[in-house]
Design a protein around this motif. Sequence first.
Motif, PDB file in Angstrom:
ATOM      1  N   GLU A  40       4.059  -8.709   4.517  1.00 25.30           N
ATOM      2  CA  GLU A  40       3.547  -8.289   5.828  1.00 25.30           C
ATOM      3  C   GLU A  40       2.211  -7.572   5.706  1.00 25.30           C
ATOM      4  O   GLU A  40       1.274  -7.823   6.463  1.00 25.30           O
ATOM      5  CB  GLU A  40       4.581  -7.366   6.504  1.00 25.30           C
ATOM      6  CG  GLU A  40       4.096  -6.846   7.845  1.00 25.30           C
ATOM      7  CD  GLU A  40       5.159  -6.045   8.602  1.00 25.30           C
ATOM      8  OE1 GLU A  40       4.765  -5.322   9.530  1.00 25.30           O
ATOM      9  OE2 GLU A  40       6.360  -6.139   8.266  1.00 25.30           O
ATOM     10  N   GLN A  41       2.116  -6.693   4.706  1.00 28.65           N
ATOM     11  CA  GLN A  41       0.886  -5.904   4.585  1.00 28.65           C
ATOM     12  C   GLN A  41      -0.327  -6.791   4.312  1.00 28.65           C
ATOM     13  O   GLN A  41      -1.393  -6.618   4.903  1.00 28.65           O
ATOM     14  CB  GLN A  41       1.035  -4.856   3.476  1.00 28.65           C
ATOM     15  CG  GLN A  41      -0.052  -3.801   3.576  1.00 28.65           C
ATOM     16  CD  GLN A  41      -0.281  -3.060   2.253  1.00 28.65           C
ATOM     17  OE1 GLN A  41       0.455  -3.261   1.296  1.00 28.65           O
ATOM     18  NE2 GLN A  41      -1.286  -2.221   2.214  1.00 28.65           N
ATOM     19  N   SER A  42      -0.170  -7.768   3.400  1.00 26.18           N
ATOM     20  CA  SER A  42      -1.336  -8.607   3.072  1.00 26.18           C
ATOM     21  C   SER A  42      -1.756  -9.450   4.283  1.00 26.18           C
ATOM     22  O   SER A  42      -2.937  -9.696   4.495  1.00 26.18           O
ATOM     23  CB  SER A  42      -1.067  -9.484   1.841  1.00 26.18           C
ATOM     24  OG  SER A  42      -0.101 -10.457   2.122  1.00 26.18           O
ATOM     25  N   THR A  43      -0.767  -9.836   5.121  1.00 28.31           N
ATOM     26  CA  THR A  43      -1.099 -10.590   6.341  1.00 28.31           C
ATOM     27  C   THR A  43      -1.874  -9.706   7.314  1.00 28.31           C
ATOM     28  O   THR A  43      -2.895 -10.118   7.871  1.00 28.31           O
ATOM     29  CB  THR A  43       0.182 -11.123   7.018  1.00 28.31           C
ATOM     30  OG1 THR A  43       0.894 -11.926   6.069  1.00 28.31           O
ATOM     31  CG2 THR A  43      -0.135 -11.955   8.241  1.00 28.31           C
ATOM     32  N   ARG A  44      -1.406  -8.464   7.500  1.00 21.74           N
ATOM     33  CA  ARG A  44      -2.090  -7.557   8.433  1.00 21.74           C
ATOM     34  C   ARG A  44      -3.508  -7.223   7.952  1.00 21.74           C
ATOM     35  O   ARG A  44      -4.452  -7.167   8.741  1.00 21.74           O
ATOM     36  CB  ARG A  44      -1.290  -6.260   8.615  1.00 21.74           C
ATOM     37  CG  ARG A  44      -0.022  -6.457   9.448  1.00 21.74           C
ATOM     38  CD  ARG A  44       0.690  -5.136   9.723  1.00 21.74           C
ATOM     39  NE  ARG A  44       1.965  -5.341  10.400  1.00 21.74           N
ATOM     40  CZ  ARG A  44       2.102  -5.534  11.713  1.00 21.74           C
ATOM     41  NH1 ARG A  44       1.024  -5.550  12.485  1.00 21.74           N
ATOM     42  NH2 ARG A  44       3.294  -5.706  12.241  1.00 21.74           N
ATOM     43  N   VAL A  45      -3.642  -6.996   6.649  1.00 18.81           N
ATOM     44  CA  VAL A  45      -4.969  -6.679   6.076  1.00 18.81           C
ATOM     45  C   VAL A  45      -5.918  -7.864   6.288  1.00 18.81           C
ATOM     46  O   VAL A  45      -7.067  -7.701   6.711  1.00 18.81           O
ATOM     47  CB  VAL A  45      -4.846  -6.336   4.563  1.00 18.81           C
ATOM     48  CG1 VAL A  45      -6.213  -6.322   3.889  1.00 18.81           C
ATOM     49  CG2 VAL A  45      -4.161  -4.985   4.385  1.00 18.81           C
ATOM     50  N   ALA A  46      -5.419  -9.084   6.016  1.00 17.14           N
ATOM     51  CA  ALA A  46      -6.256 -10.282   6.166  1.00 17.14           C
ATOM     52  C   ALA A  46      -6.679 -10.463   7.629  1.00 17.14           C
ATOM     53  O   ALA A  46      -7.833 -10.771   7.913  1.00 17.14           O
ATOM     54  CB  ALA A  46      -5.503 -11.515   5.670  1.00 17.14           C
ATOM     55  N   MET A  47      -5.744 -10.218   8.562  1.00 18.89           N
ATOM     56  CA  MET A  47      -6.081 -10.383   9.980  1.00 18.89           C
ATOM     57  C   MET A  47      -7.103  -9.351  10.431  1.00 18.89           C
ATOM     58  O   MET A  47      -8.015  -9.660  11.198  1.00 18.89           O
ATOM     59  CB  MET A  47      -4.826 -10.259  10.859  1.00 18.89           C
ATOM     60  CG  MET A  47      -4.005 -11.522  10.963  1.00 18.89           C
ATOM     61  SD  MET A  47      -4.947 -13.033  11.126  1.00 18.89           S
ATOM     62  CE  MET A  47      -5.104 -13.206  12.875  1.00 18.89           C
TER      63      MET A  47
END
Length: 294
Positions: A40-47
């Motif tokens: 989840e964190q890597s998705t939020r950071v990328a977005m």
Amino acid sequence: MGNNTQSLIFTIYGDYLRHYGNKIWIGTLIHLLKEFGHNEQSTRVAMSRMYKQGWVQSEKKGNKSYYYLTLRGEDRMEEAAGRIFKLNPHSWKGKWCFLMYSIPEEKRQVRDEFRKELVWSGFGSFQNGFWISPNNLEKEVKQLVKKYEIESYVDFFVSEYKGPQDSLSLVERSWPVDEIQAKYEEFISTYSKQYIIHQSMIQDGKMTKAECFVERTLLVHEYRKFLFIDPGLPKELLPVEWNGNHAALLFTQYYKLLAEPANEFFEEIFRKDNDIKRKDADYDVSKHPLMSEE
């Protein structure tokens, strides 16, 4: 991992979301990316990085954040989708685009960005500050020159090459054709094996829709990289045995094998918290913009 996650999100926008109104709840995206092992964190950071870079905008509905492509993001998606010619050799009228520039050192950043865009458009570097292409890129050049405000540093010609060597020698001096061939060879050897394995697994009912979704996305993700390295030369200027043709056929067949179960999985997840009514009425799931014409 950040960049990796971001480019995967681009692939999902390009291969799925552009047919569904280009908008997605962050929770759905997190769910989809978990299938690839991204947390989840890597998705939020990328977005949030894509938001800062101007590719996406966000909006709140209740306590949910939805992300949709900006006009800039949509343009880039459409440009990539519209470049079928890149991977489907067309015939040539014998004309060359020649572009020369001399951008001063204090504008180095502009020069570097401009150079990247030229490569992305399919130009080859013939000599320092001198770029060529056998494709009609007049429109692209005008847009780039305007975008970077470099009118006073650029000269652009469309003309014929009169020798003394042949046109193929221009190609050899401007693009790493052997390297591109080798990359296609690599793609063919990896993906032809996988294609056979997956074909037999699907026939035996041993592959889930989620697995088809992952494999289809990774296939497009990998094949999309050729947009950055294959300049899309016309067939008259390609080697007789051009691996790009074989790779395009393999991609087309493999994509068709995975397309429907993959899309069913995507829709099952997407339907829960997103607006499925925004789906394009004429979306044909077995067609992909990168496909070769059969």
